[in-house]
Scaffold this active site. Structure first.
Site, PDB file in Angstrom:
ATOM      1  N   GLU A  46      30.056  -8.320 -75.717  1.00  0.00           N
ATOM      2  CA  GLU A  46      28.732  -7.933 -75.197  1.00  0.00           C
ATOM      3  C   GLU A  46      27.631  -8.333 -76.164  1.00  0.00           C
ATOM      4  O   GLU A  46      27.848  -8.408 -77.385  1.00  0.00           O
ATOM      5  CB  GLU A  46      28.648  -6.425 -74.942  1.00  0.00           C
ATOM      6  CG  GLU A  46      29.294  -5.954 -73.666  1.00  0.00           C
ATOM      7  CD  GLU A  46      30.648  -5.315 -73.906  1.00  0.00           C
ATOM      8  OE1 GLU A  46      31.338  -5.006 -72.909  1.00  0.00           O
ATOM      9  OE2 GLU A  46      31.017  -5.152 -75.080  1.00  0.00           O
ATOM     10  N   THR A  47      26.462  -8.569 -75.585  1.00  0.00           N
ATOM     11  CA  THR A  47      25.226  -8.794 -76.328  1.00  0.00           C
ATOM     12  C   THR A  47      24.186  -7.824 -75.776  1.00  0.00           C
ATOM     13  O   THR A  47      24.046  -7.682 -74.557  1.00  0.00           O
ATOM     14  CB  THR A  47      24.733 -10.232 -76.177  1.00  0.00           C
ATOM     15  OG1 THR A  47      25.709 -11.137 -76.729  1.00  0.00           O
ATOM     16  CG2 THR A  47      23.408 -10.443 -76.888  1.00  0.00           C
TER      17      THR A  47
END
Length: 313
Positions: A46-47
């Protein structure tokens, strides 16, 4: 313009372990397409993109992307971003500090208690935004599940635990395995699994696959887990906080904890060489799960600037 980012390892107290997370701190002005493109560029589980909060008194607004799609909620981005926002505010203290961070995610506002300490990595624990909901989904047979995992049928299940679907912001199917030996022998067949859970509407109800067993590597852990997020552009995930939140429903259903507060540590990522430790706390009243919390440590490993001059560059 330059946009500052920080990479943290989450659900660990040391670098090069846990689940890596990229946090873009200057995300104002980026559109959805640009955020998705940046998430693909980082190519981590994830970002997070941080923008100013909409409500006064809240710390920030977050949007969370995997390389393949946006998520309404995720656990390791929530823990990692809470740690980072607290450290950005207080720096490295010379004594212990307790802080509160409130983050606006798509699923709703999430409160995280953060402990900053000069002698150990920063720790964050958040209240899950919703209780786990059992999904009314037809569960594939043990034989079909075993085939998709490259195992024999007898490896599926232990004690009274059977495969179930739960959702606490992100849906998962939870598959109990007999022991660590079965966990190590998993050969996940993405196409076979997708065929099992896709009902033909183009949007399978649950493609996140969370495997767990009671046998553990560390004697202080309660469960060992592996997680595969084939709907999200992720193969195997080293630590999955959203699955841990939904897993509270599994524990409440099958283990039937007594009234009171129960704390468990879930170990994950060991097969990937990214050992992770997720703390799961359940509050039970009269046989019902009434609240839950997810916690863990996070450490910085890298930071820099994105050279993104406009939303579409």
């Amino acid at each position: 313009m330059k946009r500052r980012y920080v990479v943290l390892d989450v659900f660990t107290d040391r670098t090069l372990a846990g689940n890596p997370l990229a946090v873009v701190l200057d995300a104002d002005g980026l559109d959805t397409a640009a955020m998705q493109a940046i998430a693909r560029e980082f190519n981590l589980s994830e970002t997070v993109f941080v923008r100013p909060a909409e409500r006064s008194g809240h710390s920030a607004a977050l949007r969370i992307f995997t390389p393949g799609r946006e998520l309404p909620f995720a656990g390791h981005p929530t823990v990692g971003t809470a740690v980072l926002l607290a450290e950005e505010r207080f720096g490295r203290p010379d004594r212990g500090i307790d802080a509160m961070v409130v983050m606006e995610e798509t699923v709703g506002a999430i409160r995280a208690a953060v402990r900053l300490d000069p002698d150990r990595p920063t720790y964050a624990e958040f209240d899950a935004p919703r209780l786990p909901l059992a999904l009314d989904v037809e569960t594939p047979s043990k034989g079909a599940i075993a085939d998709a995992l490259g195992l024999e049928t007898r490896s599926i299940g232990f004690e009274n635990h059977t495969p179930t679907f739960f959702d606490a912001g992100v849906p998962f199917v939870f598959v109990p395995l007999a022991d660590l030996d079965a966990m190590a022998r998993v050969k996940f067949d993405r196409a076979a699994w997708r065929a099992l859970v896709d009902k033909g509407d183009g949007d399978p109800e649950a493609l996140g696959v969370h495997l767990y067993c009671r046998e553990t590597v560390r004697h202080t852990s309660a469960f060992h887990a592996r997680s595969f997020g084939i709907a999200f552009g992720i193969d195997e995930d080293p630590a999955t906080g959203s699955a841990a939140a939904a897993f509270a429903g599994v524990v409440a259903r099958f283990d039937e904890p007594t009234s009171g507060t129960h704390r468990f540590t879930i170990e994950q990522g060991f097969e990937m060489g990214r050992p992770s430790l997720i703390d799961l706390t359940l509050d039970i009243e009269k046989g019902r799960l009434v609240s839950l919390r997810i916690g863990g440590s996070a450490v910085r490993i890298a930071e820099g600037s994105l050279l993104v001059s406009s939303p579409r560059n």
